[in-house]
Write a protein that holds these residues in place. Structure first.
Motif, PDB file in Angstrom:
ATOM      1  N   LEU A 220      54.221 -36.538  -1.350  1.00 60.99           N
ATOM      2  CA  LEU A 220      52.895 -36.469  -0.757  1.00 60.99           C
ATOM      3  C   LEU A 220      53.003 -36.869   0.712  1.00 60.99           C
ATOM      4  N   ASN A 221      52.529 -35.998   1.597  1.00 62.24           N
ATOM      5  CA  ASN A 221      52.546 -36.260   3.035  1.00 62.24           C
ATOM      6  C   ASN A 221      51.144 -36.652   3.473  1.00 62.24           C
ATOM      7  N   MET A 222      51.003 -37.869   4.007  1.00 63.75           N
ATOM      8  CA  MET A 222      49.691 -38.398   4.363  1.00 63.75           C
ATOM      9  C   MET A 222      49.638 -38.789   5.827  1.00 63.75           C
ATOM     10  N   GLN A 223      48.647 -38.270   6.531  1.00 63.44           N
ATOM     11  CA  GLN A 223      48.474 -38.565   7.939  1.00 63.44           C
ATOM     12  C   GLN A 223      47.672 -39.846   8.098  1.00 63.44           C
ATOM     13  N   GLU A 224      48.213 -40.777   8.844  1.00 65.88           N
ATOM     14  CA  GLU A 224      47.531 -42.036   9.124  1.00 65.88           C
ATOM     15  C   GLU A 224      47.491 -42.240  10.627  1.00 65.88           C
ATOM     16  N   SER A 225      46.326 -42.022  11.216  1.00 64.32           N
ATOM     17  CA  SER A 225      46.169 -42.153  12.656  1.00 64.32           C
ATOM     18  C   SER A 225      47.167 -41.248  13.360  1.00 64.32           C
ATOM     19  N   SER A 226      48.107 -41.808  14.113  1.00 67.27           N
ATOM     20  CA  SER A 226      49.066 -40.981  14.854  1.00 67.27           C
ATOM     21  C   SER A 226      50.409 -40.883  14.150  1.00 67.27           C
ATOM     22  N   SER A 227      50.529 -41.426  12.949  1.00 61.41           N
ATOM     23  CA  SER A 227      51.796 -41.387  12.219  1.00 61.41           C
ATOM     24  C   SER A 227      51.582 -40.736  10.852  1.00 61.41           C
ATOM     25  N   GLN A 228      52.694 -40.463  10.194  1.00 58.69           N
ATOM     26  CA  GLN A 228      52.629 -39.838   8.877  1.00 58.69           C
ATOM     27  C   GLN A 228      53.488 -40.619   7.904  1.00 58.69           C
ATOM     28  N   SER A 229      52.959 -40.827   6.685  1.00 59.88           N
ATOM     29  CA  SER A 229      53.716 -41.520   5.652  1.00 59.88           C
ATOM     30  C   SER A 229      53.991 -40.560   4.501  1.00 59.88           C
ATOM     31  N   HIS A 230      54.984 -40.909   3.688  1.00 60.31           N
ATOM     32  CA  HIS A 230      55.407 -40.037   2.594  1.00 60.31           C
ATOM     33  C   HIS A 230      55.502 -40.860   1.312  1.00 60.31           C
ATOM     34  N   LEU A 231      55.073 -40.272   0.220  1.00 58.22           N
ATOM     35  CA  LEU A 231      55.107 -40.945  -1.077  1.00 58.22           C
ATOM     36  C   LEU A 231      55.708 -39.995  -2.104  1.00 58.22           C
ATOM     37  N   THR A 232      56.702 -40.488  -2.849  1.00 57.76           N
ATOM     38  CA  THR A 232      57.351 -39.679  -3.882  1.00 57.76           C
ATOM     39  C   THR A 232      56.748 -39.994  -5.241  1.00 57.76           C
ATOM     40  N   MET A 233      56.461 -38.945  -6.011  1.00 55.75           N
ATOM     41  CA  MET A 233      55.925 -39.105  -7.353  1.00 55.75           C
ATOM     42  C   MET A 233      56.944 -38.664  -8.393  1.00 55.75           C
ATOM     43  N   ASN A 234      56.905 -39.314  -9.548  1.00 54.16           N
ATOM     44  CA  ASN A 234      57.729 -38.943 -10.687  1.00 54.16           C
ATOM     45  C   ASN A 234      56.839 -38.452 -11.822  1.00 54.16           C
ATOM     46  N   PRO A 235      57.393 -37.720 -12.789  1.00 58.90           N
ATOM     47  CA  PRO A 235      56.583 -37.192 -13.900  1.00 58.90           C
ATOM     48  C   PRO A 235      55.792 -38.289 -14.607  1.00 58.90           C
ATOM     49  N   GLY A 236      54.542 -37.955 -14.967  1.00 60.34           N
ATOM     50  CA  GLY A 236      53.692 -38.919 -15.654  1.00 60.34           C
ATOM     51  C   GLY A 236      52.954 -39.846 -14.717  1.00 60.34           C
ATOM     52  N   GLU A 237      53.009 -39.589 -13.414  1.00 57.07           N
ATOM     53  CA  GLU A 237      52.303 -40.420 -12.445  1.00 57.07           C
ATOM     54  C   GLU A 237      51.112 -39.663 -11.853  1.00 57.07           C
ATOM     55  N   MET A 238      50.088 -40.440 -11.485  1.00 60.16           N
ATOM     56  CA  MET A 238      48.919 -39.889 -10.818  1.00 60.16           C
ATOM     57  C   MET A 238      48.659 -40.659  -9.533  1.00 60.16           C
ATOM     58  N   VAL A 239      48.329 -39.929  -8.478  1.00 61.94           N
ATOM     59  CA  VAL A 239      47.916 -40.535  -7.216  1.00 61.94           C
ATOM     60  C   VAL A 239      46.534 -39.988  -6.892  1.00 61.94           C
ATOM     61  N   GLU A 240      45.594 -40.874  -6.594  1.00 64.69           N
ATOM     62  CA  GLU A 240      44.253 -40.423  -6.228  1.00 64.69           C
ATOM     63  C   GLU A 240      43.695 -41.287  -5.098  1.00 64.69           C
ATOM     64  N   PHE A 241      42.786 -40.691  -4.339  1.00 63.94           N
ATOM     65  CA  PHE A 241      42.130 -41.412  -3.244  1.00 63.94           C
ATOM     66  C   PHE A 241      40.822 -40.706  -2.913  1.00 63.94           C
ATOM     67  N   LYS A 242      39.974 -41.379  -2.182  1.00 59.54           N
ATOM     68  CA  LYS A 242      38.719 -40.801  -1.716  1.00 59.54           C
ATOM     69  C   LYS A 242      38.660 -40.970  -0.206  1.00 59.54           C
ATOM     70  N   ASP A 243      38.481 -39.864   0.497  1.00 58.92           N
ATOM     71  CA  ASP A 243      38.376 -39.826   1.962  1.00 58.92           C
ATOM     72  C   ASP A 243      39.702 -40.127   2.666  1.00 58.92           C
ATOM     73  N   ASN A 244      40.216 -41.344   2.509  1.00 57.15           N
ATOM     74  CA  ASN A 244      41.389 -41.781   3.270  1.00 57.15           C
ATOM     75  C   ASN A 244      42.650 -41.783   2.401  1.00 57.15           C
ATOM     76  N   PRO A 245      43.626 -40.896   2.674  1.00 56.46           N
ATOM     77  CA  PRO A 245      44.853 -40.839   1.849  1.00 56.46           C
ATOM     78  C   PRO A 245      45.631 -42.138   1.826  1.00 56.46           C
ATOM     79  N   SER A 246      45.559 -42.919   2.915  1.00 57.77           N
ATOM     80  CA  SER A 246      46.348 -44.157   2.970  1.00 57.77           C
ATOM     81  C   SER A 246      45.849 -45.201   1.979  1.00 57.77           C
ATOM     82  N   LYS A 247      44.635 -45.026   1.474  1.00 58.37           N
ATOM     83  CA  LYS A 247      44.076 -45.969   0.508  1.00 58.37           C
ATOM     84  C   LYS A 247      44.199 -45.405  -0.911  1.00 58.37           C
ATOM     85  N   PHE A 248      45.364 -44.881  -1.212  1.00 58.65           N
ATOM     86  CA  PHE A 248      45.589 -44.250  -2.505  1.00 58.65           C
ATOM     87  C   PHE A 248      45.852 -45.275  -3.602  1.00 58.65           C
ATOM     88  N   VAL A 249      45.648 -44.826  -4.847  1.00 59.99           N
ATOM     89  CA  VAL A 249      45.996 -45.610  -6.034  1.00 59.99           C
ATOM     90  C   VAL A 249      46.984 -44.781  -6.846  1.00 59.99           C
TER      91      VAL A 249
END
Length: 336
Positions: A220-249
């Motif tokens: 998952l590629n997430m833009q945060e202000s002027s930088s970008q962060s990356h998050l890797t997911m494995n099978p059986g995982e869920m990532v969710e957020f509302k409005d702001n990707p950096s505040k994901f669960v």
């Protein structure tokens, strides 16, 4: 880039036709990377909303299609044609109206309005309660849920990223290519899902985004202000957020439950009645009334059919011991 000038400044200078020759080389080197996407879209989106083309405001869909055309143009050019300045093209009278748009905007609008049959923007959409299966040029398969849409550029090749733009919900079965070609699903200018070959479900409605991975691996590629962060997911995982990707669960889930709709059934796993009401409204286009607000917190585990709205309503009423009053698209649930 080994220079003091920021990437965002370069993009803005290019949009305003202010780049010198060295800056153009730096910019196009940057535009060839996936990290450029979020910043590029944000700046382009701001600029195209400031102008009119042939005295008509561009709507949201046109803006999105222009962005897709920009990406198509960028990935096929290493650097612009230098005509004694920093513009790509020179125009005479028929194009004076387009002179309102500078630099990359001009290129984008022309690409948008004059994409040939091979490189046109392909769009698919479903009505409320409808699902559709789409086979992409690489033989990957997308299953669209109700009230959803995707866009992509035709004429895919093995030399560039495979990209689609999603609104709503879809299940992706992505084919792994021999040259490990990346596949990206864009849901906004601040977020995209990147894979090589895998199966996953993406939900994108009302500023809420959810990704559930069934098999393989995604980034998952997430833009945060002027930088970008990356998050890797494995099978059986869920990532969710509302409005702001950096505040994901991120948490472990029963992945099959989130994609069960592709088999015309819903696997409810301690699912709240509130979540089911959202599903009825967003996917089936129903207006739901629940006088007894305590019902929202009721939960249910089981399997119910969802081939059509009527079948689903009856199954929900039976599961939660409710009565239904239905008139057109208006539905009222009450406890027995």
């Amino acid at each position: 880039m080994k220079h003091n000038i920021s990437k965002e400044t370069l993009l803005k200078k290019y949009v305003n036709n202010e780049c010198n020759s060295e800056e153009l080389d730096l910019l196009f080197e940057y535009l060839g990377t996936s990290q450029a996407d979020p910043q590029l879209y944000s700046i382009i989106d701001t600029e195209i909303k400031k102008v009119a083309l042939l005295q008509e405001k561009m709507d949201e869909q046109q803006a999105a299609e222009i962005y897709i055309a920009i990406r198509k143009t960028i990935r096929e050019k290493n650097k612009p044609i230098d005509q004694g300045g920093s513009s790509w093209f020179m125009f005479s009278y028929p194009w004076r109206i387009a002179a309102m748009l500078t630099g990359i905007i001009i290129s984008a609008v022309i690409a948008y309005y004059f994409l040939n049959e091979k490189d046109k923007v392909i769009s698919y959409a479903t009505a409320y309660g409808q699902t559709a299966k789409i086979v992409l040029p690489d033989s990957s398969i997308i299953t669209l849920n109700g009230n959803s849409s995707i866009q992509y550029i035709s004429g895919w090749s093995s030399q560039v990223r495979r990209e689609v733009w999603l609104k709503g919900e879809a299940f992706f079965s992505v084919k792994h290519t021999y040259n490990h070609q990346k596949f990206q699903v864009h849901t906004s200018d601040k977020f995209n899902v990147e894979v090589l070959g895998t199966e996953f479900n993406v939900y994108n409605r009302n500023a809420k985004t959810r990704v559930v991975l069934n098999s393989g691996k995604v980034t998952l590629n997430m833009q945060e202000s002027s930088s970008q962060s990356h998050l890797t997911m494995n099978p059986g995982e869920m990532v969710e957020f509302k409005d702001n990707p950096s505040k994901f669960v991120k948490r472990g889930v029963n992945a099959a439950a989130y994609s069960s709709w592709i088999n015309k059934k819903l696997i409810l796993d301690n699912t709240s009645f509130r979540e089911i009401v959202s599903l009825l409204e967003e996917t089936y286009g129903l207006s739901v009334m629940v006088p007894d607000k305590s019902l929202y917190e009721e939960r249910f585990t089981g399997i119910v059919p969802c081939e059509n709205a009527g079948m689903l309503l009856n199954a929900i009423a039976l599961s939660f011991n409710l009565t239904i009053q239905k008139q057109g698209d208006q539905v009222k649930f009450q406890a027995k």
